[in-house]
Design an enzyme around this catalytic site. Structure first.
Site: not given
Ligand code: UD1
Ligand code: UDP
Length: 369
Positions: A97, A119, A133, A213, A215, A245
């Protein structure tokens, strides 16, 4: 040879698609499989690629600090257009998603490539929760040609929306394949993050693992979550470990409220093996993560979910997961209730496997064959 492009971009998609990539690599006689990462996440994606030893064929390298959904969506669609011109797959595999999944499904549709959705069929039917999502998943479902639903309940959701029955396969969730791959391995490897965790864990305290994490929790939600954790640390004999996160909307409030709080350790996101190791060690988990809700039943770990809705009702029905929202009093009450009541703890910590037995990837490949 069937040409397949597997596309993912964030940490959870990578964890859940990695075992499928591995499984496809066993069938190179039938499938020409290439991996494209959008790198919607960068560091958190690379941690997963490292552990599963996957080198992407295409890396769009899209992550920008504080990125917005519109720009990211446009970048994924444009980036994939170029990849499709070079590789011309028959199927694209997308997961779940995220923005990456939906934009990749749309780009595939525009390019005349069939979409396989892994999924598929999870629903809250509330457009705003989880945001974006829920809508991402519904849109990807409409674009998909083949749906791999983790449970019968998710299949039912798809059928109730008019999806053709012969396009839906119930396979379990690949997250369990990943978990089973990592679960025993983490006890054997010499891993610097696990060694670090061993050095800080205080065995005289109950270990509470926290992640967050979403939104829809930005702003007041995260402020409440942090206040509840601070109070829990003050009122019970717990040690809270919180891998934060990297989203700035998360890091900022979490650090400003919880930094230097006794018994609370704010640490960087953990690579998957160290996180699995820590889940196994934890007494309880407090999170808003989707993936953790699926992993916890297999590990028998009670999870309090800081959300008002879940698209994973199976984990709630299994008894391992309880929704507690982001109200300070509710989080605190439920955490203390679980820590103080061995019977309730026992009830929630039974091992269940609503999401499969680790054979999901093999089943998906069987369906495609
Ligand atoms: C995204 C997904 C969410 C998922 C989550 C898992 C969307 C809309 N959101 O949300 O569905 O559950 O990932 O974690 O697709 N950032 C870093 N390094 C990283 C990752 C993120 O610096 O490795 C920071 C950056 O500033 C980036 C921000 O996080 O711009 C947001 O990342 P983004 O993927 O847009 O949203 P998530 O909240 O991570
Ligand atoms: N996870 C990880 N390191 C962390 C936190 C979570 O590897 O510090 C793993 C966790 O085991 C799971 C996945 O990341 O498999 C979940 O990711 P996240 O919560 O970011 O996204 P969501 O599942 O909510 O989309």
């Amino acid at each position: 040879m069937i040409k397949i492009l597997i596309v993912f971009g964030t940490r959870p998609e990578a964890i859940k698609m990695a075992p499928l990539v591995k499984e496809f690599q066993k069938h190179t006689d039938r499938f020409d499989v290439k991996v494209c990462v959008t790198a919607q996440h960068r560091q958190m994606l690379d941690q997963v690629l490292d552990f599963f030893d996957i080198i992407p064929d295409y890396d769009l390298n899209l992550m920008r600090p504080g990125q917005n959904l519109s720009q990211l969506t446009a970048d994924v669609i444009l980036g994939l257009k170029t990849v499709f011109e070079q590789f011309t797959p028959f199927y694209t595999f997308v997961h779940g998603d995220t923005t990456t999944s939906t934009a990749a499904a749309l780009a595939s549709f525009y390019a005349g490539v069939k979409v396989c959705h892994v999924e598929a069929g999870l629903r809250t039917y509330n457009k705003l929760s989880p945001f974006p999502e829920e809508m991402n998943r519904q849109l990807t479902g409409r674009l998909a040609d083949i749906h791999f639903a983790p449970t019968y309940q998710s299949k039912e959701n798809l059928l109730s929306e008019g999806t053709l029955e012969n396009s839906v396969f119930v396979t379990g969730n690949t997250v369990i394949d990943a978990l089973l791959y990592a679960k025993d391995k983490v006890e054997l490897i010499n891993d610097s993050q696990i060694n670090f965790l061993k050095s800080i864990i205080d065995n005289s305290k109950d270990l509470v693992l926290v992640t967050g994490h979403r939104r829809e929790n930005f702003g007041d939600g995260f402020i409440n979550i942090c206040k509840a954790l601070k109070q829990l640390a003050a009122e019970r004999n717990v040690q809270i470990i919180y891998p934060v996160h990297l989203n700035p909307n998360v890091i900022d409030p979490v650090h400003s409220i919880l930094k230097d709080t006794e018994s609370i350790h704010l640490i960087e996101p953990l690579a998957y093996p160290a996180f699995v190791w820590l889940m196994k060690k934890a007494k309880i988990i407090i999170t808003d993560s989707g993936g953790v809700q699926e992993e916890a039943p297999s590990l028998g770990k009670p999870v309090l979910v800081m959300r008002d809705t879940t698209e994973r009702p199976e984990a709630v029905e299994a008894g391992t997961v309880k929704l507690v929202g982001t109200n300070i009093d509710k989080i605190l009450f439920e955490a203390k209730y679980l820590l103080d009541n061995p019977k309730e703890y026992q009830r929630m910590s039974l091992v269940h496997n609503p999401y499969g037995d680790g054979s999901t990837c093999a089943k998906i490949i069987e369906c495609i064959q």
